[in-house]
Design an enzyme around this catalytic site. Structure first.
Site, mmCIF file in Angstrom:
data_model
loop_
_atom_site.group_PDB
_atom_site.id
_atom_site.type_symbol
_atom_site.label_atom_id
_atom_site.label_comp_id
_atom_site.label_asym_id
_atom_site.label_seq_id
_atom_site.Cartn_x
_atom_site.Cartn_y
_atom_site.Cartn_z
ATOM 1 N N ARG A 160 0.839 3.636 -3.132
ATOM 2 C CA ARG A 160 0.188 5.072 -2.960
ATOM 3 C C ARG A 160 1.165 6.275 -2.739
ATOM 4 O O ARG A 160 1.169 7.209 -3.172
ATOM 5 C CB ARG A 160 -0.679 5.093 -1.667
ATOM 6 N N ASP A 216 -5.155 -9.720 -8.267
ATOM 7 C CA ASP A 216 -5.337 -9.102 -9.328
ATOM 8 C C ASP A 216 -4.170 -8.300 -9.999
ATOM 9 O O ASP A 216 -3.966 -8.458 -11.156
ATOM 10 C CB ASP A 216 -6.557 -7.819 -8.855
ATOM 11 N N GLU A 260 1.013 -1.219 -0.129
ATOM 12 C CA GLU A 260 0.081 0.051 -0.057
ATOM 13 C C GLU A 260 0.705 1.116 0.133
ATOM 14 O O GLU A 260 0.473 2.182 -0.479
ATOM 15 C CB GLU A 260 -0.983 0.080 1.185
ATOM 16 N N THR A 280 -0.496 0.739 -10.167
ATOM 17 C CA THR A 280 -2.179 0.358 -10.114
ATOM 18 C C THR A 280 -2.836 1.107 -9.080
ATOM 19 O O THR A 280 -4.049 0.948 -8.970
ATOM 20 C CB THR A 280 -1.823 -1.214 -9.264
ATOM 21 N N GLU A 312 -11.764 0.770 -10.511
ATOM 22 C CA GLU A 312 -11.351 -0.144 -11.523
ATOM 23 C C GLU A 312 -12.289 0.100 -12.689
ATOM 24 O O GLU A 312 -11.824 0.155 -14.009
ATOM 25 C CB GLU A 312 -11.320 -1.376 -10.995
HETATM 26 C C1 DMJ Z 1 -6.059 0.477 -5.152
HETATM 27 O O1 DMJ Z 1 -5.391 0.985 -4.018
HETATM 28 C C2 DMJ Z 1 -5.348 -0.232 -6.324
HETATM 29 O O2 DMJ Z 1 -6.007 0.208 -7.103
HETATM 30 C C3 DMJ Z 1 -5.233 -1.493 -5.818
HETATM 31 O O3 DMJ Z 1 -4.675 -2.088 -6.865
HETATM 32 C C4 DMJ Z 1 -6.526 -2.101 -5.688
HETATM 33 N N1 DMJ Z 1 -7.129 -1.521 -4.599
HETATM 34 C C5 DMJ Z 1 -7.566 -0.204 -4.630
HETATM 35 C C6 DMJ Z 1 -8.517 0.283 -5.568
HETATM 36 O O4 DMJ Z 1 -9.627 -0.347 -5.411
#
Ligand code: DMJ
Length: 649
Positions: A284, A413, A280, A637, A548
């Protein structure tokens, strides 16, 4: 057999007598009356009582949800339109009239449960009457498409109930009106004549509104709690602020950006005795700082990126070199979660774009070496099925654990996403990554791809020890975008076809809900003769403002220029505004996307709403393909764009 003369009716009338007050007599009399009833009559009564009990139990969660969502009450305004009001955000004058503990909603305020169902049906249900409605209810998408066709329009599921809800907000308070995004008074789904400028402005307004709440009630903290006008801490590192930096830059919100930058330069310190999650904080914080550095050219952000990147490195000090999930960035120690020595596969394989870029920028190869090693190990591991990976990996042995369970949702994912994106980032040279990606897609097609009934929506389910489950997380909706990105970079054209099919499915996960917002998880129906494609379990009805689907809409629009993707995104944005916007600032996750009257706010605005969801909305509506060109950048992501490396590197 009953005698034909015997009357088949139930009477519970007790005849009066002198003994009327005698309890004993009454008990006997009741029993006698009961015995006098025919078996049919008794069965009828017992069945009715049982039915009432079952109904009571079935409606219990809805009722409790109403009570749980005590922060929301529904008022009937002068125009007899139901309007959502969040007590904490009422103007002072209205607040005085609110009970301290709101009363449960009256019968008048509740909608009878039998009217629930795909929102598009509800108007027709009322117009046509129950008989016709059942027919319509059997196939909402086909019905809506047919109606569109008859009218000579592009097929699109319309949402009568939402137009109602939208009108309801028009009667809002002055304060609400001030904060409200201008929603043009046109029927949803038909915005072809609107200038894109309005939509871009709507996204900027949404961002400003979210930022207003964050600034007032959570400045410098991790997450806004907009209902209680407070904040929540996760890592204690100003997560929302950092996640939102490049969004502000892209949306050209320079004033807000400058304020945030001042905070980064004067307040942000990573020298803190806190445990952070490696994945995370990489996607982020490290990702956010790196992309802001690239967009602005300001060395402040690279310095900060290097600082946090270096502090995260102890996570890789494990026997297997598969990183631990948690790092104390002040002490320089790392550890797995308390209950296991496993890490999540998606977490250890979705930090590569960021660490590789940090190495390129700093010329310090250690970051890249650590994350590349993880990929090399995972590439060779036993326990995959047709390129699909399990969800856990052990930090001691370096082996997959919990074998036999495969999903493209939570915990796996972004493994698939980063295979493709690392290949793109590195100039399409790292063939192992591409091979793994292509093989995994074949695995998806072979094992997880199915069609729903009755509308043949293509979806990605899950596999558990050979058993298929038609369960799909909203998280899987990254896949249409990723498939389209691969096709754009030269992968087979059928990836784009699959992307389009899955995009429709992800849109339907929104469109078929009463609020027009997707739940966290859906289950698809596969049996012939099913009434509807999508079912949602009670525990899965929440929406966390996730990005998403909007992300994929952005990719699909960029590559196809099909306006329907923008229109779908516009519908979704409006529904976020209707059901998740808090008047005093901020947006909130909600508990129940199936109840437009009581969506039940969760009092939390995730940092990815600003970092990802709103950024992708903006890019979806922007006509400028150079605004983060997909030939020059690859998004991590968490929607932070990082450069595709020049071919020489
Ligand atoms: C985000 O922190 C990122 O996109 C991660 O890959 C999946 N979860 C959240 C958003 O849903």
């Amino acid at each position: 057999m009953h005698s034909p003369s015997r009357k088949e009716f139930v009477s519970l009338t007790f005849t009066g007598s002198g003994n009327y007050n005698n309890k004993q007599w009454r008990r006997q009399s009741c029993w006698r009356k009961w015995k006098q009833l025919s078996r049919l009559q008794r069965n009828l009564i017992l069945f009715t009582v049982a039915l009432m009990l079952v109904c009571g139990i079935a409606t219990y969660p809805t009722v409790t949800e109403h009570f749980r969502g005590l922060t929301v009450v529904v008022k009937e305004d002068e125009g007899h339109v139901l309007k959502l009001v969040i007590p904490e955000v009422l103007p002072e004058s209205d607040k005085q009239n609110q009970p301290l503990v709101p009363e449960p909603p009256s019968e008048k305020q509740k909608r009878p449960p039998h009217k629930r169902g795909p929102p598009g049906l509800q108007n027709r249900l009322q117009k046509k009457g129950t008989g016709a409605a059942i027919q319509v209810e059997e196939n909402p998408i086909q019905e809506a498409k047919k109606a569109d066709k008859e009218k000579g329009e592009k097929p699109l599921v319309k949402r009568g109930a939402l137009i109602e809800a939208d009108q309801a907000t028009e009667g809002g308070t002055a304060k609400e009106a001030e904060n409200k995004v201008a929603v043009p008074a046109v029927e949803q789904g038909d915005h072809s004549h609107e200038p894109e400028f309005d939509r871009l402005e709507a996204v900027r307004d949404a961002f400003r509104h979210a930022w207003k709440g964050y600034k007032e009630f959570a400045w410098g903290q991790d997450e806004l709690r907009p209902i209680s006008k407070s904040y929540g801490e996760w890592f204690g590192l100003g997560l929302t602020l950092i996640d939102a930096l490049d969004t502000m830059w892209i949306l050209n919100l320079r004033e807000e950006f400058e304020e945030a930058k001042t905070w980064v330069s004067t307040e942000l310190s990573f020298n803190k005795n806190v445990d952070v999650n490696l994945f995370e904080s990489t996607i982020r914080i490290l990702g956010g700082l790196l992309s802001t550095y690239h967009l602005t050219g300001d060395a402040l952000f690279l310095d900060k990126a290097k600082d946090i990147g270096t502090r995260l490195m102890p996570a890789f000090n494990t026997p297997s070199k598969i990183p631990y999930s948690d790092v104390n960035i002040g002490k320089g120690t790392a550890h797995p979660p308390r209950w296991t020595s496993d890490s999540t596969v998606a977490e250890v394989t979705s930090i590569q774009l960021e660490f590789r870029e940090l190495s390129r920028l700093t010329q310090d190869t250690r970051y890249r070496a650590a994350v590349d090693k993880v990929m090399q190990k995972v590439h060779k591991l036993e326990g995959k099925q047709d390129g699909l990976v399990p969800m856990f990996i052990n930090t001691n042995s370096g082996q997959f654990t919990h074998l036999g369970v495969f999903t493209l949702g939570a915990r796996a994912d972004s493994y698939y996403e980063y295979l493709l994106k690392q290949w793109i980032q590195g100039g399409q040279k790292e063939t192992e990554l591409l091979e793994d990606y292509l093989q995994a897609l074949e695995g998806v097609k072979k094992n997880l791809l199915k069609k729903s009934s009755p509308n043949s929506l293509t979806f990605v389910g899950e596999l558990s020890h050979g058993q298929f489950s038609p369960k799909m997380d909203h998280l899987v909706c990254f896949l249409p975008g990723t498939l389209a990105l691969g096709a754009h970079h030269g992968l087979p054209a059928d990836h784009m076809e699959l992307a389009k099919q899955l995009m429709e499915t992800c849109y339907q996960m929104y469109a078929q809900m009463e609020t027009g917002l997707s739940p966290e998880i859906v289950h698809f129906n596969m049996h012939e003769g099913s009434i509807r494609d999508v079912d949602v379990k009670l525990a899965d009805r929440h929406n966390l403002l996730r990005p998403e689907t909007v992300e994929s809409l952005f990719y699909l629009y960029r590559f196809t220029k099909d306006r329907k993707y923008r229109d779908w995104g516009w519908e979704i944005l409006q529904n976020f505004n209707k059901y998740t916007k808090v008047s005093t600032g901020g947006y909130t996750s909600i508990n129940n996307v199936r109840d437009p009257e009581y969506p039940s706010p969760r009092d939390k605005m995730e940092s990815f709403f600003l970092g990802e969801t709103l950024k992708y909305f903006y890019l979806l509506f922007s006509d400028d393909p150079e605004l983060v060109s997909l030939d020059k950048y690859v998004f991590n992501t968490e929607a932070h764009p990082l450069p595709i490396w020049p071919s020489a590197e």
